[in-house]
Scaffold this active site. Structure first.
Site, PDB file in Angstrom:
ATOM      1  N   GLY A  81      68.446 -47.837  56.250  1.00  0.00           N
ATOM      2  CA  GLY A  81      69.132 -48.879  57.002  1.00  0.00           C
ATOM      3  C   GLY A  81      69.556 -48.338  58.344  1.00  0.00           C
ATOM      4  N   GLY A  82      70.324 -49.117  59.040  1.00  0.00           N
ATOM      5  CA  GLY A  82      70.730 -48.743  60.376  1.00  0.00           C
ATOM      6  C   GLY A  82      71.522 -47.444  60.446  1.00  0.00           C
ATOM      7  N   GLY A  84      71.133 -44.804  58.239  1.00  0.00           N
ATOM      8  CA  GLY A  84      70.470 -43.636  57.680  1.00  0.00           C
ATOM      9  C   GLY A  84      69.752 -43.964  56.380  1.00  0.00           C
ATOM     10  CB  VAL A  86      69.838 -44.722  50.371  1.00  0.00           C
ATOM     11  CG1 VAL A  86      70.630 -44.531  49.085  1.00  0.00           C
ATOM     12  CG2 VAL A  86      70.664 -45.506  51.372  1.00  0.00           C
ATOM     13  CG  ASP A 197      73.145 -54.453  57.594  1.00  0.00           C
ATOM     14  OD1 ASP A 197      72.535 -55.538  57.755  1.00  0.00           O
ATOM     15  OD2 ASP A 197      72.550 -53.368  57.496  1.00  0.00           O
TER      16      ASP A 197
END
Ligand SMILES: *[C@@H]1O[C@H](CO)[C@@H](O)[C@H](O)[C@H]1NC(C)=O
Ligand SMILES: *[C@@H]1O[C@H](CO)[C@@H](O)[C@H](O)[C@H]1NC(C)=O
Ligand SMILES: CC(=O)N[C@H]1CO[C@H](CO)[C@@H](O)[C@@H]1O
Length: 388
Positions: A81-82, A84, A86, A197
């Protein structure tokens, strides 16, 4: 003579006590200094001394995380995601974890980061993913979450073979659970968390298919200012972002409400906001919901795989609530507290929604380039740094 002979041992005992206390004091001071130095230089893994009791694993080390995630290997990657990537990890004791490796360059110092994490760790609710630990190592910042085996909502909702497992009663419970989790974030008295988000891939499902919101507070932890209503760093996902946030960087609880509305429409229709295969000829999920709702034709909007299990009253009500949430004007959108009442009490009458035109028509099919931009953004989170 006798007095002197007795005094000597006393003298030695006294001296050794003094030396003992002095060295204990010095060693202690040295140790504190070391910890302090480590903290300030940001090279330490977090250790027991530095954490408090809200975290399940207060003292996880970077080495252990590297081991648990096969050194952040691609095969362990769960998503990105924005903020980083996972990764899935397995600790030595067999516990499964999800590790969020924050993108570098958050500009936040070690102490600020730690304070934010400890604040976020205090937020606990059954519809929020639990934060277990965090770790700072050089310029690496990592967040450790509980791992949920049933993955995210989008992996089921948008999968042709798995979506039928989510019948209407389950979907309705998911909608209500997400609303309750969001209410907790928005109205907790000490910290008002705006998610920024919210989307299907940020809703994880536990073993009972109960929803848990993930990635909340990330904007705070990452160091994006939440005190101000206006930011030059827009974090979000196309298709879920309210017009005022996408265009002007203005966020508020009402921009989360907008995202919630889009999510609600996705859950009812079983189609993605950014999907190319949208029903009929509608340019967006919002336009399709509006048009069918207005014509009293909501059954065409409802996912065909749940028509057998659904209560028309409930689905119509959900579409109506979704349309209230995605109205262009933030002031016209309901607060999450109202949304929760609307969902839990079918007798409360709903105000009529105003047609939202901004994003409903923005990606109208004529302009191929614009459509491509929207489609390629798809399910990715984005971070747009706007010029001033
Ligand atoms: C992990 O990978 C990085 C490069 O991606 C490498 O520099 C490092 O040595 C690796 N660590 C271990 C423990 O394998
Ligand atoms: C978007 O979702 C599709 C499957 O729906 C997946 O193949 C793709 O990797 C995802 N893209 C990103 C950027 O997450
Ligand atoms: C629908 C689904 O995938 N359910 C699974 C959720 O997780 C539990 C525990 O791992 C499984 O037993 C279910 O099959």
């Amino acid at each position: 003579m006798i007095v002197q002979a007795n005094a000597i041992p006393y003298f030695y005992v006294l001296c050794s006590f003094i030396i003992m206390f002095a060295s204990m004091f010095l060693i202690g001071k040295q140790r504190n200094k070391k910890i302090w130095k480590k903290l300030m230089s940001g090279t330490s893994s977090t250790s027991v001394e530095l954490c408090d009791g809200n975290l399940k694993y207060p003292s996880i080390r970077f080495k252990e995380i590297v081991l648990a995630t096969n050194n952040f290997s691609n095969s362990n990657k769960l998503g990105h995601g924005g903020f980083g990537n996972v990764y899935k990890g397995t600790l030595e004791d067999g516990t499964e974890i999800a590790v969020k490796r924050l993108r570098k360059g958050s500009g936040q110092g070690v102490l600020e980061f730690r304070n934010e994490v400890l604040l976020i760790a205090k937020l606990q609710h059954k519809n929020l993913v639990r934060l277990l630990s965090f770790c700072i190592h050089g310029d690496e910042k990592l967040l450790i979450y509980e791992y949920l085996p049933n993955k995210s909502l989008d992996a089921m909702l948008f999968d042709a073979t798995r979506k039928s497992m989510l019948n209407w009663p389950i979907r309705f419970e998911i909608i209500k659970g997400v609303a309750r989790g969001l209410l907790y974030l928005h109205q907790d008295s000490r910290l008002k968390i705006i998610h920024r988000d919210l989307k299907a891939s940020n809703i994880l499902l536990d073993a009972e298919i109960s929803p848990k919101i993930s990635d909340f507070g990330i904007a705070r932890i990452f160091g994006v200012d939440q005190q101000q209503e206006n930011t030059n760093r827009v974090v979000g996902t196309y298709g879920y972002m309210s017009p005022e946030y996408a265009l002007n960087g203005v966020f508020s609880v009402k921009s989360d409400v907008y995202s919630f509305g889009v999510l609600l429409l996705e859950i009812v229709s079983g189609s993605k906001t950014s999907s190319v295969h949208l029903k009929a000829d509608f340019p967006s999920i919002i336009a399709s919901a509006w048009s069918l709702w207005k014509d009293g034709n909501t059954k065409d909007f409802v996912d065909s795989s749940i028509v057998g299990s659904c209560s028309p009253d409930e689905t119509i009500r959900c579409i109506h609530i979704g349309l209230l949430c995605v109205q262009d004007s933030p002031n016209a959108r309901p607060l999450v507290s109202s949304i929760v009442s609307f969902l839990e009490n079918g007798d409360i009458s709903l105000p009529p929604p105003k047609e939202s035109v901004y994003f409903a028509e923005n990606n109208n099919g004529n302009d191929g380039a614009a459509e491509n931009t929207v489609n390629s953004a798809n399910n990715m989170s984005i971070t747009v740094v706007e010029g001033r």
